[in-house]
Design a protein around this motif. Structure first.
Motif, PDB file in Angstrom:
ATOM      1  N   VAL A  78       0.860  -1.191   0.000  1.00  0.00           N
ATOM      2  CA  VAL A  78       0.000   0.000   0.000  1.00  0.00           C
ATOM      3  C   VAL A  78       0.890   1.231   0.000  1.00  0.00           C
ATOM      4  CG1 VAL A  78      -1.850   1.194   1.255  1.00  0.00           C
ATOM      5  CG2 VAL A  78      -1.588  -1.297   1.497  1.00  0.00           C
ATOM      6  N   SER A  79       0.627   2.171  -0.896  1.00  0.00           N
ATOM      7  CA  SER A  79       1.417   3.406  -0.881  1.00  0.00           C
ATOM      8  C   SER A  79       0.648   4.558  -1.502  1.00  0.00           C
ATOM      9  CB  SER A  79       2.716   3.198  -1.654  1.00  0.00           C
ATOM     10  OG  SER A  79       3.315   4.458  -1.872  1.00  0.00           O
ATOM     11  N   GLU A  80       0.818   5.720  -0.908  1.00  0.00           N
ATOM     12  CA  GLU A  80       0.127   6.886  -1.460  1.00  0.00           C
ATOM     13  C   GLU A  80       1.008   7.731  -2.375  1.00  0.00           C
ATOM     14  OE1 GLU A  80       0.925  10.023   2.213  1.00  0.00           O
ATOM     15  OE2 GLU A  80      -0.669  10.332   0.778  1.00  0.00           O
ATOM     16  N   GLU A  81       2.331   7.599  -2.247  1.00  0.00           N
ATOM     17  CA  GLU A  81       3.197   8.630  -2.822  1.00  0.00           C
ATOM     18  C   GLU A  81       3.460   8.434  -4.313  1.00  0.00           C
ATOM     19  OE1 GLU A  81       6.901   8.724  -0.795  1.00  0.00           O
ATOM     20  OE2 GLU A  81       7.388  10.771  -1.417  1.00  0.00           O
ATOM     21  N   HIS A  82       3.763   7.192  -4.694  1.00  0.00           N
ATOM     22  CA  HIS A  82       4.167   6.919  -6.075  1.00  0.00           C
ATOM     23  C   HIS A  82       3.916   5.441  -6.341  1.00  0.00           C
ATOM     24  CE1 HIS A  82       6.352   7.443  -9.776  1.00  0.00           C
ATOM     25  NE2 HIS A  82       7.386   6.714  -9.424  1.00  0.00           N
ATOM     26  N   ASP A  83       3.677   5.088  -7.593  1.00  0.00           N
ATOM     27  CA  ASP A  83       3.417   3.682  -7.929  1.00  0.00           C
ATOM     28  C   ASP A  83       4.636   2.795  -7.722  1.00  0.00           C
ATOM     29  OD1 ASP A  83       0.791   3.501  -8.538  1.00  0.00           O
ATOM     30  OD2 ASP A  83       1.023   3.913 -10.678  1.00  0.00           O
ATOM     31  N   HIS A  84       5.828   3.397  -7.809  1.00  0.00           N
ATOM     32  CA  HIS A  84       7.050   2.587  -7.784  1.00  0.00           C
ATOM     33  C   HIS A  84       7.960   3.040  -6.659  1.00  0.00           C
ATOM     34  CE1 HIS A  84       5.875   0.989 -11.674  1.00  0.00           C
ATOM     35  NE2 HIS A  84       5.535   2.224 -11.965  1.00  0.00           N
ATOM     36  N   PHE A  85       8.821   2.138  -6.254  1.00  0.00           N
ATOM     37  CA  PHE A  85       9.844   2.423  -5.249  1.00  0.00           C
ATOM     38  C   PHE A  85      10.915   3.304  -5.885  1.00  0.00           C
ATOM     39  CE2 PHE A  85      13.891   0.158  -3.593  1.00  0.00           C
ATOM     40  CZ  PHE A  85      14.126   1.145  -2.651  1.00  0.00           C
ATOM     41  N   PHE A  86      11.214   4.430  -5.275  1.00  0.00           N
ATOM     42  CA  PHE A  86      12.265   5.310  -5.808  1.00  0.00           C
ATOM     43  C   PHE A  86      13.247   5.632  -4.694  1.00  0.00           C
ATOM     44  CE2 PHE A  86      11.121   9.298  -3.776  1.00  0.00           C
ATOM     45  CZ  PHE A  86       9.802   9.066  -3.421  1.00  0.00           C
ATOM     46  N   THR A  91      15.611   7.123 -10.839  1.00  0.00           N
ATOM     47  CA  THR A  91      15.994   6.888  -9.433  1.00  0.00           C
ATOM     48  C   THR A  91      15.340   5.619  -8.887  1.00  0.00           C
ATOM     49  OG1 THR A  91      14.152   8.009  -8.319  1.00  0.00           O
ATOM     50  CG2 THR A  91      15.969   9.405  -9.113  1.00  0.00           C
ATOM     51  N   GLU A  92      14.570   4.929  -9.738  1.00  0.00           N
ATOM     52  CA  GLU A  92      13.888   3.720  -9.254  1.00  0.00           C
ATOM     53  C   GLU A  92      14.850   2.538  -9.291  1.00  0.00           C
ATOM     54  OE1 GLU A  92       9.708   5.468 -11.020  1.00  0.00           O
ATOM     55  OE2 GLU A  92      10.425   3.532 -11.772  1.00  0.00           O
ATOM     56  N   PRO A  93      15.170   1.943  -8.127  1.00  0.00           N
ATOM     57  CA  PRO A  93      16.180   0.883  -8.111  1.00  0.00           C
ATOM     58  C   PRO A  93      15.778  -0.366  -8.896  1.00  0.00           C
ATOM     59  CG  PRO A  93      15.856   1.772  -5.904  1.00  0.00           C
ATOM     60  CD  PRO A  93      14.775   2.337  -6.770  1.00  0.00           C
ATOM     61  N   TYR A  94      14.470  -0.616  -9.059  1.00  0.00           N
ATOM     62  CA  TYR A  94      14.048  -1.810  -9.801  1.00  0.00           C
ATOM     63  C   TYR A  94      13.230  -1.394 -11.017  1.00  0.00           C
ATOM     64  CZ  TYR A  94      15.381  -4.100  -5.451  1.00  0.00           C
ATOM     65  OH  TYR A  94      16.080  -4.530  -4.365  1.00  0.00           O
ATOM     66  N   ASP A  95      13.150  -2.277 -11.990  1.00  0.00           N
ATOM     67  CA  ASP A  95      12.379  -1.963 -13.195  1.00  0.00           C
ATOM     68  C   ASP A  95      10.880  -1.971 -12.869  1.00  0.00           C
ATOM     69  OD1 ASP A  95      12.980  -5.058 -13.189  1.00  0.00           O
ATOM     70  OD2 ASP A  95      11.075  -4.750 -14.228  1.00  0.00           O
ATOM     71  N   ARG A  96      10.106  -1.354 -13.760  1.00  0.00           N
ATOM     72  CA  ARG A  96       8.684  -1.167 -13.466  1.00  0.00           C
ATOM     73  C   ARG A  96       7.856  -2.449 -13.621  1.00  0.00           C
ATOM     74  NH1 ARG A  96       6.980   5.060 -14.879  1.00  0.00           N
ATOM     75  NH2 ARG A  96       8.162   5.915 -13.131  1.00  0.00           N
ATOM     76  N   GLY A  97       8.488  -3.514 -14.092  1.00  0.00           N
ATOM     77  CA  GLY A  97       7.775  -4.788 -14.185  1.00  0.00           C
ATOM     78  C   GLY A  97       7.842  -5.595 -12.887  1.00  0.00           C
ATOM     79  N   LEU A  98       8.508  -5.052 -11.879  1.00  0.00           N
ATOM     80  CA  LEU A  98       8.788  -5.839 -10.667  1.00  0.00           C
ATOM     81  C   LEU A  98       7.522  -6.345  -9.957  1.00  0.00           C
ATOM     82  CD1 LEU A  98      11.271  -6.616  -8.719  1.00  0.00           C
ATOM     83  CD2 LEU A  98      10.394  -4.767  -7.292  1.00  0.00           C
TER      84      LEU A  98
END
Ligand SMILES: Cc1cc2nc3c(=O)[nH]c(=O)nc-3n(C[C@H](O)[C@H](O)[C@H](O)COP(=O)(O)OP(=O)(O)OC[C@H]3O[C@@H](n4cnc5c(N)ncnc54)[C@H](O)[C@@H]3O)c2cc1C
Length: 431
Positions: A31-39, A57-64
């Motif tokens: 669950v997160s409010e800030e952004h769809d991905h981990f940055f 700045t996202e350590p993992y690709d968006r398919g994670l």
């Protein structure tokens, strides 16, 4: 088993990945409010400066998420119903769990001075903070940045880079005394001056003054009464746990609002854990505080996941290391480096049995400080060139002595192409 993780920062994501590594079939919802991905939050300044896109700045690709089978719940948690074992979302909806990790991070400590409430006073911790500052920071404007830590210097740098006139107001008698001693802080302050920052040390803010339009017009300094003219204020006086939504949940919080945890990072409700900036943990000296740092949030996320899976866990911070930049001045720290200034601005004596080898490299914004207990090297504080923390940590663990370390130090140097190879200068001394 349904695992729910509140927060897709480093603590939350590393916990999710650790759970998946061990349990291929578990349901994992994030669950997160800030952004769809981990940055990377430490990289926010580069996004503001336009040097990196947020995606970079996202350590993992968006398919994670898809690949790992993580369910994404985007939205703000408004409250926590412990009895019903559910997070209550803003605007309705509930997210139930079998096991819950709260990794909700921190937010900027609010400015406490008269005149702080209202437009034009900014923090710099979240993406929303970045957007608000971005909208107001206009080239040619005047900014006062308050707070002598790492975030303050980053904000001073990005505002200067955008073409604002920046006054940097620091309460302590020298910059960043949590990490730098007087010699190092003087070097950094000199460097900031070199970059056109007006640095005011030992200056307490008394008030933020506002004009007829309601916007900040100046910051008044308590000691001198001086009014430092400005169009905006950046308040970088630390962070506080982002736990407002837990009020009334019954979960035990520290006085500062951090979630109380035991050694296994369990909170005080059944099947609830906490990790990262929002968790109150035990430090090596026995005190209990959050550790608002990237690497510790990562380690806590992994430890909490192991605990959620039923492992025996006793979280303790490992040997410390970190790196950052003061403008273009690199800083690497590893191991034990004593804090030099008390909260009341009085100088702290050096701990018993501790000595320091120090040199400033002539003609450069560069210094090396090596902390010794007896003959053993226990810590490094290295400014102005880039170092690999891994050999530094091994030498601490191997209980190496100073002559050996001085001989081998060049092996830990990253950027020989930009800085001269490490050498011992006549300015070096041990005291
Ligand atoms: C500008 C800046 C520079 C930094 N530089 C360094 C550095 O050089 N070195 C270092 O060690 N550390 C640095 N830090 C600190 C480091 O970034 C943090 O310690 C780390 O990011 C904390 O990770 P976390 O997972 O605990 O929380 P966060 O990264 O803050 O993640 C919290 C998550 O919780 C979510 N969330 C919170 N509340 C709610 C809610 N009510 N509903 C839904 N979602 C919610 C957020 O959306 C977010 O996804 C820096 C921090 C900043 C702001």
């Amino acid at each position: 088993m349904r695992y729910v993780i509140l927060g897709n920062g480093v603590a939350g994501m590393e916990a999710a990945l650790a759970l998946r590594r061990r349990d291929e079939t578990a349901q994992v919802a994030i669950v997160s409010e800030e952004h769809d991905h981990f940055f990377s939050r430490p990289a926010l300044m580069y996004v503001f400066a336009g040097q990196l896109a947020l995606k970079d700045t996202e350590p993992y690709d968006r398919g994670l998420y898809e690949r790992m089978g993580f369910e994404r719940v985007r939205g703000r948690v408004a409250s926590f119903d412990t009895a019903a074992r559910a997070l209550v979302m803003e605007g309705g909806g509930r997210v139930g769990y079998d096991r819950l990790l709260i990794a909700c991070g921190s937010k900027a400590r609010p400015a406490p001075w008269p005149g702080s409430d209202g437009p034009g006073v900014h923090g710099f911790v979240t993406l929303r903070d970045l957007e608000r500052l971005d909208a107001e920071a206009k080239p040619g404007g005047r900014a006062v940045v308050i707070g002598g830590g790492l975030i303050g210097v980053e904000v001073a740098e990005i505002l200067k880079d955008r073409g604002l006139h920046v006054t940097f107001v620091v309460r302590e008698s020298w910059y960043f005394p949590l990490a730098l001693d007087t010699r190092e802080a003087a070097l950094v302050a000199e460097h900031m001056g070199h970059h056109g920052i007006d640095v005011r040390l030992g200056a307490n803010v008394a008030e933020i003054l506002r004009g007829g339009d309601g916007r900040p017009r100046a910051v008044r300094i308590a000691e001198s009464g001086e009014e430092v003219a400005c169009d905006l204020v950046a308040c970088c006086i630390g962070v506080v746990p982002n736990t407002g939504f837990l009020a009334g949940s019954g979960l035990a919080l520290s006085k500062g609002g951090a979630i109380e945890t035991d050694d296994a990072l369990r909170a005080t409700a059944p099947d609830v854990w906490a990790a990262g900036d929002c968790a109150n943990v035990t430090w090596a000296d026995g005190s209990r505080r959050p550790e608002p740092l990237w690497y510790t949030a990562r380690d806590q996320g992994r430890a909490a996941a192991a605990s959620m899976l039923g492992d025996e866990v006793r979280y303790r911070r490992g040997t410390w290391y970190n790196s950052a930049k003061f403008f273009d001045l690199e800083w690497t720290t590893a191991g034990f480096v004593p804090v030099t200034l008390n909260f009341d601005n009085s100088e702290l004596p050096r701990p018993d049995g501790v000595r320091e080898w120090f040199q400033r490299v002539p003609g450069r914004f560069e210094s090396q400080r090596i902390v010794l207990k007896g003959e053993r090297v226990v810590g490094f504080n290295l400014l102005g060139s880039r170092w690999n923390h891994e050999p530094l940590l091994s030498w601490i663990h191997e209980r190496r002595e100073l002559p050996w370390v001085l001989k081998h130090l060049p092996e830990a140097q990253f950027d020989e192409e930009f800085s001269p190879r490490f050498a011992v200068w006549p300015t070096a001394s041990v005291a």
